[in-house]
Design a protein around this motif. Structure first.
Motif, PDB file in Angstrom:
ATOM      1  N   TRP A 135       0.851  -1.231   0.019  1.00 15.26           N
ATOM      2  CA  TRP A 135      -0.149  -0.037   0.023  1.00 15.26           C
ATOM      3  C   TRP A 135       0.825   1.287   0.208  1.00 15.26           C
ATOM      4  O   TRP A 135       0.604   2.135  -0.699  1.00 15.26           O
ATOM      5  CB  TRP A 135      -0.838  -0.147   1.248  1.00 15.26           C
ATOM      6  N   SER A 138       2.771   1.951  -3.344  1.00 10.03           N
ATOM      7  CA  SER A 138       1.834   2.152  -4.462  1.00 10.03           C
ATOM      8  C   SER A 138       1.560   3.722  -4.110  1.00 10.03           C
ATOM      9  O   SER A 138       1.403   4.384  -5.326  1.00 10.03           O
ATOM     10  CB  SER A 138       0.881   1.347  -4.333  1.00 10.03           C
ATOM     11  N   GLU A 139       1.167   4.097  -2.939  1.00 15.25           N
ATOM     12  CA  GLU A 139       0.341   5.243  -2.756  1.00 15.25           C
ATOM     13  C   GLU A 139       1.218   6.272  -1.870  1.00 15.25           C
ATOM     14  O   GLU A 139       0.782   7.498  -1.841  1.00 15.25           O
ATOM     15  CB  GLU A 139      -1.005   4.867  -2.290  1.00 15.25           C
ATOM     16  N   ARG A 151      -8.112   1.852  -5.780  1.00 11.29           N
ATOM     17  CA  ARG A 151      -6.760   1.028  -5.674  1.00 11.29           C
ATOM     18  C   ARG A 151      -6.495   1.263  -3.990  1.00 11.29           C
ATOM     19  O   ARG A 151      -6.114   0.197  -3.246  1.00 11.29           O
ATOM     20  CB  ARG A 151      -5.763   1.582  -6.333  1.00 11.29           C
ATOM     21  N   ARG A 152      -6.759   2.507  -3.615  1.00 13.17           N
ATOM     22  CA  ARG A 152      -6.663   3.016  -2.106  1.00 13.17           C
ATOM     23  C   ARG A 152      -7.615   1.890  -1.438  1.00 13.17           C
ATOM     24  O   ARG A 152      -7.314   1.424  -0.082  1.00 13.17           O
ATOM     25  CB  ARG A 152      -6.384   4.199  -1.777  1.00 13.17           C
TER      26      ARG A 152
END
Length: 276
Positions: A135, A138-139, A151-152
């Motif tokens: 996570w 990616s974010e 996605r989140r």
């Protein structure tokens, strides 16, 4: 250094306020308040008692119960991903179901496949860690205040599933395997939650870290309380049974969600009538 110009009128200021408010409403998770934690802990306890009720009293068995509840969870999550913002009834139904499913995943591995609680605790702990790492990579954030993309949101619900499964295994490990007992285990986990709260407010620690630490620990706390309330007295519980305990806690959750819904609708009306 050139600074951005300030709003030149109250109309512009209102427009900026409305944009900020809209971003808040589009977030797919609720505001973290005392009532949030109350419902979360109650959902956790219901997950423990409801899983036991479906498995034992209804007689579905672990495998069938897990399959049915997983399908229900998947259906609710489809709806949760479809809506564009936080809707209390959908969100908290998903939390209750994911609590039940997380409990059943742990129970299946232990009871049906003979996996030790030490191993399941390690597996789910590793799964939670991996989900957090993926996570963040990616974010670049683990904040629940920015769940504004699918996605989140996917990372968010995956992490929550692991917290419930991990909490079930860790709670059973301490209460049963290590023979600490249900109520003493609840006191231990409650003490850890109190310590996290004190450290956060006393030393202003990272809010994201404090939130997820408390979120993980509230699961074994709720599970231990659920077992303490429902287990027979000779097993170290109060013997209240799963039926009455589940019904009472679900009623409280429904009342709280009704309040969340009324509050959300009031905020929606205020947003619609706000000047632009």
């Amino acid at each position: 250094m050139t600074q951005s110009p300030a709003p030149t009128s109250s109309r512009e200021a209102s427009h900026l306020d409305r944009r900020a408010w809209t971003r808040t409403l589009l977030n797919k998770v609720p505001e973290v308040t005392i009532l949030f934690w109350v419902v979360k802990i109650l959902s956790t306890t219901v997950g423990e008692t409801a899983a036991d009720y479906l498995n034992e009293n209804v007689g579905l068995g672990l495998s069938a119960t897990t399959a049915i509840m997983a399908l229900l969870l998947a259906a609710v999550l489809v709806v949760q991903f479809t809506v564009r913002r936080y809707i209390p009834s959908i969100y908290w139904l998903a939390v209750v179901l994911i609590s039940v499913v997380g409990t059943l995943f742990s129970d299946n591995l232990v009871d049906n496949f003979g996996v030790s609680l030490w191993t399941t605790t390690a597996i789910f702990g590793a799964g939670l860690t991996i989900s957090f790492v993926a996570w963040f990579r990616s974010e670049r954030t683990l904040s629940i205040h920015s769940i504004v993309t699918r996605r989140r949101e996917a990372f968010y619900w995956l992490a929550i599933l692991f917290t419930f499964a991990l909490g079930t295994s860790a709670g059973d490990l301490i209460a049963e395997k290590l023979a600490v007992g249900y109520f003493p285990s609840a006191l231990i986990f409650g003490g850890v939650i109190a310590a996290i709260t004190a450290i956060y407010y006393g030393f202003k620690t990272n809010a994201v870290l404090a939130f997820w630490a408390a979120y993980v620990i509230t699961r074994p706390f709720g599970a231990s309380m659920g077992d303490f309330l429902t287990a027979p007295t000779k097993g170290g519980g109060l013997g209240l049974g799963t039926n009455g305990t589940s019904a009472l806690f679900i009623a409280i959750i429904v009342a709280c969600v009704a309040w969340f819904t009324v509050k959300a609708k009031r905020e929606d009306r205020e947003l619609v009538t706000a000047p632009v």
